[in-house]
Design a protein around this motif. Structure first.
Motif, short mmCIF file in Angstrom:
data_model
loop_
_atom_site.label_atom_id
_atom_site.label_comp_id
_atom_site.label_asym_id
_atom_site.label_seq_id
_atom_site.Cartn_x
_atom_site.Cartn_y
_atom_site.Cartn_z
N MET A 48 32.98 14.62 53.51
CA MET A 48 33.97 15.42 53.24
C MET A 48 35.49 14.75 53.76
O MET A 48 35.74 14.09 54.18
N HIS A 49 36.53 14.69 52.91
CA HIS A 49 37.84 14.30 53.31
C HIS A 49 38.54 14.46 51.93
O HIS A 49 38.46 15.26 51.00
N ALA A 50 39.63 14.40 52.62
CA ALA A 50 41.37 14.47 51.45
C ALA A 50 41.64 13.24 50.49
O ALA A 50 41.21 11.85 50.97
N ALA A 51 42.02 13.34 49.50
CA ALA A 51 41.46 12.56 48.61
C ALA A 51 43.00 12.46 47.38
O ALA A 51 43.33 14.19 47.53
N ASP A 52 43.31 12.05 46.49
CA ASP A 52 43.35 12.15 45.56
C ASP A 52 43.77 11.31 44.42
O ASP A 52 42.99 10.23 43.77
N GLU A 53 43.29 12.42 42.85
CA GLU A 53 42.57 12.45 42.14
C GLU A 53 43.82 12.08 41.25
O GLU A 53 44.06 13.47 40.47
N LEU A 54 44.12 10.91 40.39
CA LEU A 54 45.37 11.08 39.25
C LEU A 54 46.28 11.62 39.76
O LEU A 54 47.08 12.29 38.78
N GLY A 55 47.05 11.78 40.97
CA GLY A 55 47.96 12.36 41.63
C GLY A 55 47.74 13.84 42.11
O GLY A 55 49.17 14.46 42.32
N ARG A 56 46.68 14.08 41.45
CA ARG A 56 46.51 15.58 42.58
C ARG A 56 45.86 15.95 43.39
O ARG A 56 44.82 14.84 43.78
N PRO A 57 46.12 16.45 44.95
CA PRO A 57 45.91 15.80 46.26
C PRO A 57 44.65 16.79 45.66
O PRO A 57 44.59 18.49 45.83
N VAL A 58 43.16 16.42 46.20
CA VAL A 58 42.14 17.54 46.69
C VAL A 58 41.32 17.23 47.65
O VAL A 58 41.86 16.30 48.81
N LEU A 59 40.69 18.24 47.80
CA LEU A 59 39.45 18.00 48.90
C LEU A 59 37.82 18.05 48.47
O LEU A 59 37.45 18.50 47.53
N ARG A 60 37.34 16.38 48.52
CA ARG A 60 36.40 15.79 47.95
C ARG A 60 35.40 15.91 48.67
O ARG A 60 34.79 15.57 50.21
N ALA A 61 34.28 16.06 48.25
CA ALA A 61 32.81 16.65 49.01
C ALA A 61 31.46 15.72 48.16
O ALA A 61 31.68 15.11 47.19
N VAL A 62 31.23 14.29 48.74
CA VAL A 62 30.24 13.47 47.86
C VAL A 62 28.55 13.48 48.93
O VAL A 62 29.35 13.55 50.24
N ALA A 63 27.88 13.47 48.66
CA ALA A 63 26.64 12.99 49.39
C ALA A 63 26.05 11.71 48.20
O ALA A 63 26.32 12.36 47.23
#
Length: 369
Positions: A160-175
């Motif tokens: 889980m980390h803070a990310a930027d998706e096409l200029g939009r700040p998001v909180l992201r989860a990856v597995a």
């Protein structure tokens, strides 16, 4: 210490707290639950040294105090007691406690509260509040892809980390387990910007998922720990000490063949033809052609099976193989009715998304068929 409490209330609480307890721990105190009565509340706390759960419930406290008793044993006793109210009375010396309801009484051996390790020491660098539904989405749609291979321990959780998706700040989860990858974004909560990338262990993910209900939750993180507060329940956990792979590198950028289909129809068809597949392989050959998806399974020991599903597809024909269970796990986490399957060639990973919305992305590696 002396208090009484509704049976239904403590039964639910102790059952929850007992889930953390390791059944075969060689450290006696770790088999116990802390009971702390004060004011009009009883707090319970358990830990396995990697994960800690604490929760607070209402109680009628006559004499404040704290001790620890065997968690699983107490859960069994409370569950079997007759009557609506359970009483707890610490005996002189504090080495035992009487637990009773109606005509039933049990005397349990105690260990001192100060022997119980506490994971809540230390500071957290970031804290934020977010809707429980958002965290449940992050967890619920990625945990199926967590690896169970212990040698690659850094994949045994959700990154889980803070990310930027096409200029939009998001909180992201990856597995990912190396065969499939799940990536989910939600709106980034205030306070999450700049948080360290963390890997939340599989067991912790399961406990988080169980306590998330309506409303907001508070999340606190540091480089080594995470703490989640939901109502009167607090879960604190150590993080996996490792480096999560650069997952973005496995997301194809040149796939240009798009199929849109009813996710339920594909799941049902895949499940049907996989009936004759080998338990180990579960390989299904999928042929994408104009307006149609043909599914085929061949098993020399059992026979063949084939089925067809109507799809929207107008690119070149493509034969590709997938693990039936893996593709259905992904389709079970598609939010909209229809799925977008974005393909390259027979050897390239497939991208699977909701037909509408880009907050969820799945990657599925192909199989030889």
């Amino acid at each position: 210490m002396k208090f009484s409490i509704e049976k239904s209330v403590i039964a639910k609480a102790i059952a929850h707290a007992s889930r953390i307890v390791e059944k075969r721990s060689t450290i006696p105190i770790l088999a116990n639950v802390v009971l702390r009565a004060d004011g009009a509340e009883l707090s319970l706390r358990t830990t396995d040294l990697d994960l800690e759960a604490s929760l607070t419930i209402p109680a009628d406290v006559d004499v404040a105090g704290a001790t620890t008793v065997p968690a699983t044993l107490l859960s069994d006793i409370v569950r079997k007691l007759a009557g609506d109210t359970v009483s707890f009375v610490m005996e002189a010396g504090g080495d035992s406690i009487m637990v009773g309801a109606g005509r039933s009484k049990f005397k349990l051996q105690c260990l001192p509260e100060h022997d119980m390790p506490d994971l809540n020491v230390g500071a957290f660098s970031h804290d934020f509040t977010m809707p429980a539904a958002h965290l449940k989405k992050l967890i619920g749609r990625t945990q199926f892809a967590i690896s169970t291979e212990e040698t690659r321990y850094y994949l045994n959780g959700i990154f889980m980390h803070a990310a930027d998706e096409l200029g939009r700040p998001v909180l992201r989860a990856v597995a990912t387990d190396g065969h499939r990858l799940a990536r989910v974004d939600v709106e980034q909560p205030h306070g999450a910007s700049g948080m360290p990338g963390i890997i939340i262990p599989r067991k912790t993910v399961g406990e988080f998922d169980k306590i998330l209900e309506a409303g907001d939750v508070t999340v606190e993180v540091s480089d080594t720990k995470i703490r989640l507060t939901a109502g009167t329940t607090v879960i604190t956990s150590k993080l996996i000490d490792g480096t999560f792979p650069q997952y973005e590198k496995v997301i194809p950028t040149t796939n240009n063949k798009v199929a849109i289909a009813d996710a339920t129809a594909i799941k049902a068809s895949t499940d049907r033809v996989a009936t004759v597949s080998s338990e180990r392989g579960k390989a299904v050959k999928m042929t994408f052609s104009a307006g149609n998806l043909h599914l085929f399974v061949s098993n020399p020991d059992m026979g063949n099976a084939e089925d067809d599903v109507e799809i929207d597809y107008d690119a070149d024909d493509l034969d590709i193989g997938f693990n039936a269970r893996y593709i259905n796990d992904i389709l079970n986490n598609i939010d909209s009715k229809r799925a977008r399957i974005i393909l390259g060639d027979a050897g390239s990973p497939a991208i699977i998304r909701d037909e509408e919305g880009d907050d969820t992305l799945f990657i599925l590696m192909p199989m030889r068929v």
